[in-house]
Design a protein around this motif. Structure first.
Motif, PDB file in Angstrom:
ATOM      1  N   THR A  88      53.124  43.758  40.919  1.00 42.07           N
ATOM      2  CA  THR A  88      53.087  45.143  41.543  1.00 42.07           C
ATOM      3  C   THR A  88      54.408  45.713  41.435  1.00 42.07           C
ATOM      4  O   THR A  88      54.786  46.726  41.262  1.00 42.07           O
ATOM      5  CB  THR A  88      52.513  45.234  43.015  1.00 42.07           C
ATOM      6  OG1 THR A  88      53.243  44.631  43.773  1.00 42.07           O
ATOM      7  CG2 THR A  88      51.206  45.217  42.927  1.00 42.07           C
ATOM      8  N   ASP A 107      48.914  53.741  43.776  1.00 40.06           N
ATOM      9  CA  ASP A 107      47.735  53.242  43.377  1.00 40.06           C
ATOM     10  C   ASP A 107      48.330  52.847  41.867  1.00 40.06           C
ATOM     11  O   ASP A 107      49.356  53.249  41.249  1.00 40.06           O
ATOM     12  CB  ASP A 107      46.714  54.227  42.963  1.00 40.06           C
ATOM     13  CG  ASP A 107      46.231  54.452  44.587  1.00 40.06           C
ATOM     14  OD1 ASP A 107      45.933  53.576  45.237  1.00 40.06           O
ATOM     15  OD2 ASP A 107      45.913  55.559  44.656  1.00 40.06           O
ATOM     16  N   VAL A 133      48.627  42.814  39.666  1.00 35.48           N
ATOM     17  CA  VAL A 133      47.763  43.772  39.074  1.00 35.48           C
ATOM     18  C   VAL A 133      47.254  43.328  37.983  1.00 35.48           C
ATOM     19  O   VAL A 133      47.529  42.540  37.048  1.00 35.48           O
ATOM     20  CB  VAL A 133      48.839  45.076  38.341  1.00 35.48           C
ATOM     21  CG1 VAL A 133      47.878  45.967  37.669  1.00 35.48           C
ATOM     22  CG2 VAL A 133      49.824  45.316  39.505  1.00 35.48           C
ATOM     23  N   PRO A 145      39.574  49.899  34.125  1.00 31.11           N
ATOM     24  CA  PRO A 145      39.629  49.536  35.384  1.00 31.11           C
ATOM     25  C   PRO A 145      40.768  48.622  36.015  1.00 31.11           C
ATOM     26  O   PRO A 145      41.204  47.687  35.268  1.00 31.11           O
ATOM     27  CB  PRO A 145      38.483  48.733  35.601  1.00 31.11           C
ATOM     28  CG  PRO A 145      37.572  49.138  34.514  1.00 31.11           C
ATOM     29  CD  PRO A 145      38.399  49.212  33.445  1.00 31.11           C
ATOM     30  N   VAL A 146      41.570  48.768  37.112  1.00 33.08           N
ATOM     31  CA  VAL A 146      42.611  47.946  37.526  1.00 33.08           C
ATOM     32  C   VAL A 146      42.096  47.688  39.234  1.00 33.08           C
ATOM     33  O   VAL A 146      41.632  48.409  39.841  1.00 33.08           O
ATOM     34  CB  VAL A 146      43.973  48.991  37.694  1.00 33.08           C
ATOM     35  CG1 VAL A 146      45.044  48.422  38.235  1.00 33.08           C
ATOM     36  CG2 VAL A 146      44.255  49.251  36.130  1.00 33.08           C
ATOM     37  N   LYS A 147      42.641  46.793  39.459  1.00 29.30           N
ATOM     38  CA  LYS A 147      42.554  46.070  40.656  1.00 29.30           C
ATOM     39  C   LYS A 147      43.966  45.224  40.909  1.00 29.30           C
ATOM     40  O   LYS A 147      44.488  44.737  40.092  1.00 29.30           O
ATOM     41  CB  LYS A 147      41.504  45.261  41.108  1.00 29.30           C
ATOM     42  CG  LYS A 147      41.365  43.986  40.353  1.00 29.30           C
ATOM     43  CD  LYS A 147      40.154  43.170  40.846  1.00 29.30           C
ATOM     44  CE  LYS A 147      40.300  41.576  40.269  1.00 29.30           C
ATOM     45  NZ  LYS A 147      38.976  40.776  40.555  1.00 29.30           N
ATOM     46  N   VAL A 148      44.316  45.293  42.422  1.00 25.13           N
ATOM     47  CA  VAL A 148      45.354  44.766  42.922  1.00 25.13           C
ATOM     48  C   VAL A 148      44.915  43.594  43.938  1.00 25.13           C
ATOM     49  O   VAL A 148      44.167  43.938  44.728  1.00 25.13           O
ATOM     50  CB  VAL A 148      46.473  45.688  43.772  1.00 25.13           C
ATOM     51  CG1 VAL A 148      47.419  44.952  44.155  1.00 25.13           C
ATOM     52  CG2 VAL A 148      46.904  46.737  42.591  1.00 25.13           C
ATOM     53  N   GLU A 149      45.611  42.353  43.551  1.00 25.88           N
ATOM     54  CA  GLU A 149      45.265  41.199  44.376  1.00 25.88           C
ATOM     55  C   GLU A 149      46.486  40.602  44.785  1.00 25.88           C
ATOM     56  O   GLU A 149      47.204  40.274  44.029  1.00 25.88           O
ATOM     57  CB  GLU A 149      44.381  40.114  43.711  1.00 25.88           C
ATOM     58  CG  GLU A 149      42.838  40.890  43.597  1.00 25.88           C
ATOM     59  CD  GLU A 149      42.059  39.585  43.143  1.00 25.88           C
ATOM     60  OE1 GLU A 149      42.344  38.540  42.632  1.00 25.88           O
ATOM     61  OE2 GLU A 149      40.825  39.846  43.035  1.00 25.88           O
ATOM     62  N   GLU A 168      41.002  45.097  33.573  1.00 27.45           N
ATOM     63  CA  GLU A 168      39.604  44.870  32.963  1.00 27.45           C
ATOM     64  C   GLU A 168      39.491  45.430  31.573  1.00 27.45           C
ATOM     65  O   GLU A 168      39.464  46.849  31.539  1.00 27.45           O
ATOM     66  CB  GLU A 168      38.267  45.180  33.891  1.00 27.45           C
ATOM     67  CG  GLU A 168      37.168  44.534  33.175  1.00 27.45           C
ATOM     68  CD  GLU A 168      36.052  44.947  33.954  1.00 27.45           C
ATOM     69  OE1 GLU A 168      35.179  43.827  34.121  1.00 27.45           O
ATOM     70  OE2 GLU A 168      35.944  45.932  34.489  1.00 27.45           O
ATOM     71  N   TRP A 170      38.745  39.821  34.278  1.00 30.31           N
ATOM     72  CA  TRP A 170      40.066  40.717  34.722  1.00 30.31           C
ATOM     73  C   TRP A 170      41.376  39.738  34.343  1.00 30.31           C
ATOM     74  O   TRP A 170      41.345  38.479  34.459  1.00 30.31           O
ATOM     75  CB  TRP A 170      40.138  40.802  36.355  1.00 30.31           C
ATOM     76  CG  TRP A 170      39.175  41.821  37.001  1.00 30.31           C
ATOM     77  CD1 TRP A 170      37.852  41.235  37.215  1.00 30.31           C
ATOM     78  CD2 TRP A 170      39.065  43.005  36.810  1.00 30.31           C
ATOM     79  NE1 TRP A 170      37.268  42.196  37.486  1.00 30.31           N
ATOM     80  CE2 TRP A 170      37.938  43.497  37.430  1.00 30.31           C
ATOM     81  CE3 TRP A 170      40.284  43.874  36.939  1.00 30.31           C
ATOM     82  CZ2 TRP A 170      37.855  44.995  38.024  1.00 30.31           C
ATOM     83  CZ3 TRP A 170      39.919  45.377  37.149  1.00 30.31           C
ATOM     84  CH2 TRP A 170      38.746  45.626  37.709  1.00 30.31           C
TER      85      TRP A 170
END
Length: 103
Positions: free
Chosen positions: A9, A36, A98, A90-94, A101, A3
C-alpha cells in the motif's frame, strides 16, 4: 480467478499511480484521495501510451500523450481524444498489500 499480490500500500502515494506488469500485460494501480485502491489496464485506449507517465488529479488519470482523461474508478473515458473506456480490475487490500484480480 486468483488474486495476485501486486504491491504494498505504501508503494503508491495518495493521488498517484504505479505501473504493474503481470503475465505479459501492463496495468496501472491507483491510490485515490479517499485512500482506496483501483486498477485499470495500463495503456491508454487511444494510442497505447503508458498511463503510468500520466497525471492523477482526484479520481482522474490524464494520458501523457494527448491529455485524454479517464475516471480510474470506473474506466469511463471523460475527455477527448479518448472515447473507449479503460478496462478495470477488482482490487482488495489485505494488511499492507494490494491484490488485483486480473481475469
Amino acid at each position: 480467478m486468483p488474486w495476485i499480490d501486486a504491491c504494498a500500500t505504501d508503494d503508491i502515494d495518495e493521488e498517484d499511480l504505479i505501473r504493474w506488469d503481470h503475465a505479459g500485460k501492463t496495468f496501472a494501480i491507483y491510490h485515490s484521495p479517499e485512500g482506496d485502491f483501483f486498477a485499470t489496464a495500463g495503456l491508454c485506449t487511444h494510442e497505447n501510451v503508458h498511463l503510468c507517465d500520466g497525471l492523477v488529479m482526484g479520481n482522474l488519470i490524464e494520458c501523457p500523450k494527448h491529455n485524454g482523461q479517464f475516471d480510474y474508478r470506473t474506466g469511463e473515458a471523460m475527455r477527448a481524444p479518448v472515447c473507449i473506456n479503460l478496462r478495470t480490475f477488482p482490487v482488495k487490500v489485505e494488511g499492507d498489500r494490494v491484490f488485483v484480480e486480473v481475469a
